[in-house]
Design an enzyme around this catalytic site. Sequence first.
Site, PDB file in Angstrom:
ATOM      1  N   ASP A  13       0.814  -1.218   0.000  1.00 47.41           N
ATOM      2  CA  ASP A  13       0.000   0.000   0.000  1.00 47.41           C
ATOM      3  C   ASP A  13       0.846   1.266   0.000  1.00 47.41           C
ATOM      4  OD1 ASP A  13      -2.191  -1.710   0.134  1.00 47.41           O
ATOM      5  OD2 ASP A  13      -2.130  -1.736   2.326  1.00 47.41           O
ATOM      6  N   GLY A  15       1.464   2.978  -2.578  1.00 44.25           N
ATOM      7  CA  GLY A  15       1.032   3.861  -3.670  1.00 44.25           C
ATOM      8  C   GLY A  15       1.595   3.377  -5.006  1.00 44.25           C
ATOM      9  N   ALA A  39      -4.050  -8.002  -3.653  1.00 45.89           N
ATOM     10  CA  ALA A  39      -3.618  -6.638  -3.963  1.00 45.89           C
ATOM     11  C   ALA A  39      -4.837  -5.733  -4.047  1.00 45.89           C
ATOM     12  CB  ALA A  39      -2.878  -6.632  -5.301  1.00 45.89           C
ATOM     13  N   GLY A  40      -4.686  -4.509  -3.541  1.00 43.03           N
ATOM     14  CA  GLY A  40      -5.720  -3.486  -3.723  1.00 43.03           C
ATOM     15  C   GLY A  40      -4.992  -2.276  -4.253  1.00 43.03           C
ATOM     16  N   HIS A  41      -5.116  -2.020  -5.538  1.00 43.66           N
ATOM     17  CA  HIS A  41      -4.318  -0.986  -6.201  1.00 43.66           C
ATOM     18  C   HIS A  41      -5.216   0.159  -6.656  1.00 43.66           C
ATOM     19  CE1 HIS A  41      -0.658  -3.793  -7.115  1.00 43.66           C
ATOM     20  NE2 HIS A  41      -0.951  -3.681  -5.840  1.00 43.66           N
ATOM     21  N   GLN A 225       1.858  -6.163  -3.157  1.00 44.86           N
ATOM     22  CA  GLN A 225       2.329  -6.266  -1.766  1.00 44.86           C
ATOM     23  C   GLN A 225       3.612  -5.421  -1.615  1.00 44.86           C
ATOM     24  OE1 GLN A 225       1.334  -9.622  -3.315  1.00 44.86           O
ATOM     25  NE2 GLN A 225      -0.567  -8.664  -2.768  1.00 44.86           N
ATOM     26  N   THR A 302      -9.716  -5.108   1.940  1.00 39.88           N
ATOM     27  CA  THR A 302     -10.575  -5.593   3.028  1.00 39.88           C
ATOM     28  C   THR A 302     -11.223  -4.460   3.826  1.00 39.88           C
ATOM     29  OG1 THR A 302      -8.677  -5.617   4.509  1.00 39.88           O
ATOM     30  CG2 THR A 302      -9.151  -7.670   3.350  1.00 39.88           C
ATOM     31  N   GLY A 303     -10.789  -3.222   3.608  1.00 40.45           N
ATOM     32  CA  GLY A 303     -11.344  -2.090   4.356  1.00 40.45           C
ATOM     33  C   GLY A 303     -10.820  -1.997   5.784  1.00 40.45           C
ATOM     34  N   ARG A 304      -9.909  -2.900   6.173  1.00 42.12           N
ATOM     35  CA  ARG A 304      -9.388  -2.868   7.553  1.00 42.12           C
ATOM     36  C   ARG A 304      -8.543  -1.614   7.769  1.00 42.12           C
ATOM     37  NH1 ARG A 304      -6.216  -8.477   7.813  1.00 42.12           N
ATOM     38  NH2 ARG A 304      -5.835  -7.882   5.671  1.00 42.12           N
ATOM     39  N   LYS A 332       2.916  10.098  -0.733  1.00 43.04           N
ATOM     40  CA  LYS A 332       2.127  10.489   0.435  1.00 43.04           C
ATOM     41  C   LYS A 332       2.853  11.449   1.387  1.00 43.04           C
ATOM     42  CE  LYS A 332      -1.351   7.784   1.394  1.00 43.04           C
ATOM     43  NZ  LYS A 332      -2.341   6.703   1.631  1.00 43.04           N
TER      44      LYS A 332
HETATM   45  P1  GDP Z   1      -0.816   0.168  -3.566  1.00 41.55           P
HETATM   46  O1  GDP Z   1      -1.393  -1.103  -3.050  1.00 41.55           O
HETATM   47  O2  GDP Z   1       0.645   0.294  -3.293  1.00 41.55           O
HETATM   48  O3  GDP Z   1      -1.122   0.417  -5.022  1.00 41.55           O
HETATM   49  O4  GDP Z   1      -1.497   1.339  -2.721  1.00 41.55           O
HETATM   50  P2  GDP Z   1      -3.063   1.454  -2.317  1.00 41.55           P
HETATM   51  O5  GDP Z   1      -3.826   1.872  -3.510  1.00 41.55           O
HETATM   52  O6  GDP Z   1      -3.514   0.253  -1.589  1.00 41.55           O
HETATM   53  O7  GDP Z   1      -2.979   2.576  -1.208  1.00 41.55           O
HETATM   54  C1  GDP Z   1      -2.460   3.832  -1.468  1.00 41.55           C
HETATM   55  C2  GDP Z   1      -3.538   4.862  -1.130  1.00 41.55           C
HETATM   56  O8  GDP Z   1      -2.960   6.153  -1.073  1.00 41.55           O
HETATM   57  C3  GDP Z   1      -4.628   4.967  -2.187  1.00 41.55           C
HETATM   58  O9  GDP Z   1      -5.822   5.367  -1.574  1.00 41.55           O
HETATM   59  C4  GDP Z   1      -4.096   6.053  -3.111  1.00 41.55           C
HETATM   60  O10 GDP Z   1      -5.147   6.724  -3.822  1.00 41.55           O
HETATM   61  C5  GDP Z   1      -3.471   6.981  -2.111  1.00 41.55           C
HETATM   62  N1  GDP Z   1      -2.291   7.735  -2.594  1.00 41.55           N
HETATM   63  C6  GDP Z   1      -1.322   7.353  -3.458  1.00 41.55           C
HETATM   64  N2  GDP Z   1      -0.368   8.293  -3.524  1.00 41.55           N
HETATM   65  C7  GDP Z   1      -0.740   9.293  -2.696  1.00 41.55           C
HETATM   66  C8  GDP Z   1      -0.137  10.526  -2.303  1.00 41.55           C
HETATM   67  O11 GDP Z   1       0.946  10.897  -2.725  1.00 41.55           O
HETATM   68  N3  GDP Z   1      -0.823  11.261  -1.365  1.00 41.55           N
HETATM   69  C9  GDP Z   1      -2.010  10.876  -0.838  1.00 41.55           C
HETATM   70  N4  GDP Z   1      -2.588  11.656   0.057  1.00 41.55           N
HETATM   71  N5  GDP Z   1      -2.602   9.721  -1.197  1.00 41.55           N
HETATM   72  C10 GDP Z   1      -1.958   8.938  -2.097  1.00 41.55           C
HETATM   73  P1  IMO Z   2      -0.988  -4.318  -2.134  1.00 43.68           P
HETATM   74  O1  IMO Z   2      -0.552  -4.880  -3.472  1.00 43.68           O
HETATM   75  C1  IMO Z   2      -1.003  -4.711   2.182  1.00 43.68           C
HETATM   76  C2  IMO Z   2      -1.088  -8.765   3.797  1.00 43.68           C
HETATM   77  C3  IMO Z   2      -2.328  -9.200   4.534  1.00 43.68           C
HETATM   78  C4  IMO Z   2      -1.722 -10.173   5.534  1.00 43.68           C
HETATM   79  C5  IMO Z   2      -0.616 -10.848   4.710  1.00 43.68           C
HETATM   80  C6  IMO Z   2      -1.025 -12.189   4.111  1.00 43.68           C
HETATM   81  O2  IMO Z   2      -2.265  -3.600  -2.180  1.00 43.68           O
HETATM   82  O3  IMO Z   2       0.134  -3.555  -1.520  1.00 43.68           O
HETATM   83  P2  IMO Z   2      -2.581 -12.860   2.052  1.00 43.68           P
HETATM   84  O4  IMO Z   2      -4.028 -12.582   1.782  1.00 43.68           O
HETATM   85  O5  IMO Z   2      -1.653 -12.329   1.010  1.00 43.68           O
HETATM   86  O6  IMO Z   2      -2.310 -14.298   2.367  1.00 43.68           O
HETATM   87  O7  IMO Z   2      -2.270 -12.052   3.423  1.00 43.68           O
HETATM   88  O8  IMO Z   2      -0.288  -9.947   3.685  1.00 43.68           O
HETATM   89  N1  IMO Z   2      -1.319  -8.267   2.423  1.00 43.68           N
HETATM   90  C7  IMO Z   2      -1.243  -6.977   2.088  1.00 43.68           C
HETATM   91  N2  IMO Z   2      -1.049  -5.880   2.854  1.00 43.68           N
HETATM   92  N3  IMO Z   2      -1.136  -4.600   0.849  1.00 43.68           N
HETATM   93  C8  IMO Z   2      -1.305  -5.690   0.073  1.00 43.68           C
HETATM   94  O9  IMO Z   2      -1.284  -5.636  -1.262  1.00 43.68           O
HETATM   95  C9  IMO Z   2      -1.404  -6.944   0.686  1.00 43.68           C
HETATM   96  N4  IMO Z   2      -1.608  -8.205   0.245  1.00 43.68           N
HETATM   97  C10 IMO Z   2      -1.536  -8.994   1.309  1.00 43.68           C
HETATM   98  O10 IMO Z   2      -2.967  -8.117   5.167  1.00 43.68           O
HETATM   99  O11 IMO Z   2      -1.095  -9.459   6.558  1.00 43.68           O
HETATM  100 MG    MG Z   3      -2.894  -1.737  -1.755  1.00 44.68          MG
END
Ligand code: GDP
Ligand code: IMO
Ligand code: MG
Length: 431
Positions: A13, A15, A39-41, A225, A302-304, A332
């Site tokens: 997560d 970014g 993954a949540g991208h 991840q 997962t919204g956690r 960020k």
């Molecule tokens: P990823 O899994 O690495 O792709 O990241 P996620 O999408 O799970 O989480 C990153 C969160 O931060 C998302 O809600 C993005 O929209 C947000 N985000 C990404 N870059 C920035 C930034 O530079 N500033 C802020 N405030 N939010 C960002």
């Molecule tokens: P992105 O790509 C953050 C974490 C889970 C748990 C552990 C194992 O969005 O960065 P799993 O379901 O993979 O067996 O869970 O890994 N986890 C992540 N945490 N970002 C992710 O993906 C993750 N994918 C898995 O929360 O701790």
């Molecule tokens: Mg993510």
Amino acid sequence: MANTVVVGTQWGDEGKAKVIDYLTNHADVVVRFQGGANAGHTVVVNGIKFIFHMVPSGIMTPSKACVVGNGVVFDAEQFLLEVDELRATGVSVENRLFVSDLAHLVLPYHKLEDAAAESTKGQGKIGTTGRGIGPAYADKAARTGIRAGELADWDLFSKKFNSAFERKQKLISAFYDTAFELSADAVLEQYRALREKLLPFITDTGSYLFDAVRRKKRILFEGAQGTFLDIDHGTYPFVTSSNTVAGAACTGSGIGPGLIDHVIGIVKAYTTRVGNGPFPTELTDAIGERLRTVGGEFGATTGRPRRCGWFDSVMVRKAVQLNGLTRFALTKIDVLNSLDEIKICTRYELSGKKIEQFPTSLKLLEKMRPVYETMPGWKTDLSGCTKLSDFPSEAITYIERLRKHCYNVPILIVSTGPDRNQTITVEPLDS
Ligand code: GDP
Ligand code: IMO
Ligand code: MG
């Protein structure tokens, strides 16, 4: 940009998707190479937010190709959901979205097994995303998995599925205290219907990518991840079930290391973690809560609520080593805008001893006490800044200190908000 791998340097997560979406304009093909729908991208284009779990984050740039590589565990249901959503938004995926025939399928029994395994772990619970990732990779390694390409031959697929299903049913019912509420016939029926929609996407993506490389197309490898969720190098067993480090871009796509030119590490200006496991710089106080609220730190899958803490340079130094990072993309930084003071963990301490290296032992990591360097905040909104020289001096100092503690890796990008246009490039991207 030449062929570039993008990976997370922390616990996910960071970014990654935002940076991938931004860089896609300078690439031709974007490929996911590991992980699955855990993954949540998140990509934000003109204020509209898209969250991808299976489809590569490059898909929002028309005319660029996207590949789900062989190293991914492929959740067909989730993939088709995203394809439908994209089509409904007017984003065409035709002839530009491909799935490896070698990618292993995540099947409904994997999700059941994931939940069952977690339910028995008590204190040792990993806190998985429940997407069936561990069991799907376990089946792959045990050579009992089923691959996407096998959907092409329905009779063979059905046979393999029925035999795998029976085995799972016996194992799960015998070992876990979980009702096995799945019917093989119903799942097969569901997959027979999905199959028609899926087959047009499934192909030999390794050959497709190599052909693209030979035609001088630029490939962007999208990690999922983060480095410390890596099955080997992460905080095992509180990790995911794939290699998340840059080396996996090769095995997970079918493109050898000699064809990779750059490795960009996505570095969040502070640290977060979802799920369980040690976290030396975690803040359980009001500042941690503030980072969570301002940074919107809630899991995209997962919204956690994500656990939040200060930037940990011991971790990111290790990430430089494990990934061979050639550039950082810092994200960020804007989340720190209103803080009076900001801390960077420069090293750990254990029983009065200085620890500069991230320990390989989980037991030791749990005991580490972070040592901080403290600096004043900038207390200014960075969102209007279009170049680094617009930043207040305190923000520049923060970035420079962070880099200094992480082998001075050059910074390619600084992200100041979630939207595609809230991005500052520090170096020209075509170099
Ligand atoms: P990823 O899994 O690495 O792709 O990241 P996620 O999408 O799970 O989480 C990153 C969160 O931060 C998302 O809600 C993005 O929209 C947000 N985000 C990404 N870059 C920035 C930034 O530079 N500033 C802020 N405030 N939010 C960002
Ligand atoms: P992105 O790509 C953050 C974490 C889970 C748990 C552990 C194992 O969005 O960065 P799993 O379901 O993979 O067996 O869970 O890994 N986890 C992540 N945490 N970002 C992710 O993906 C993750 N994918 C898995 O929360 O701790
Ligand atoms: Mg993510």
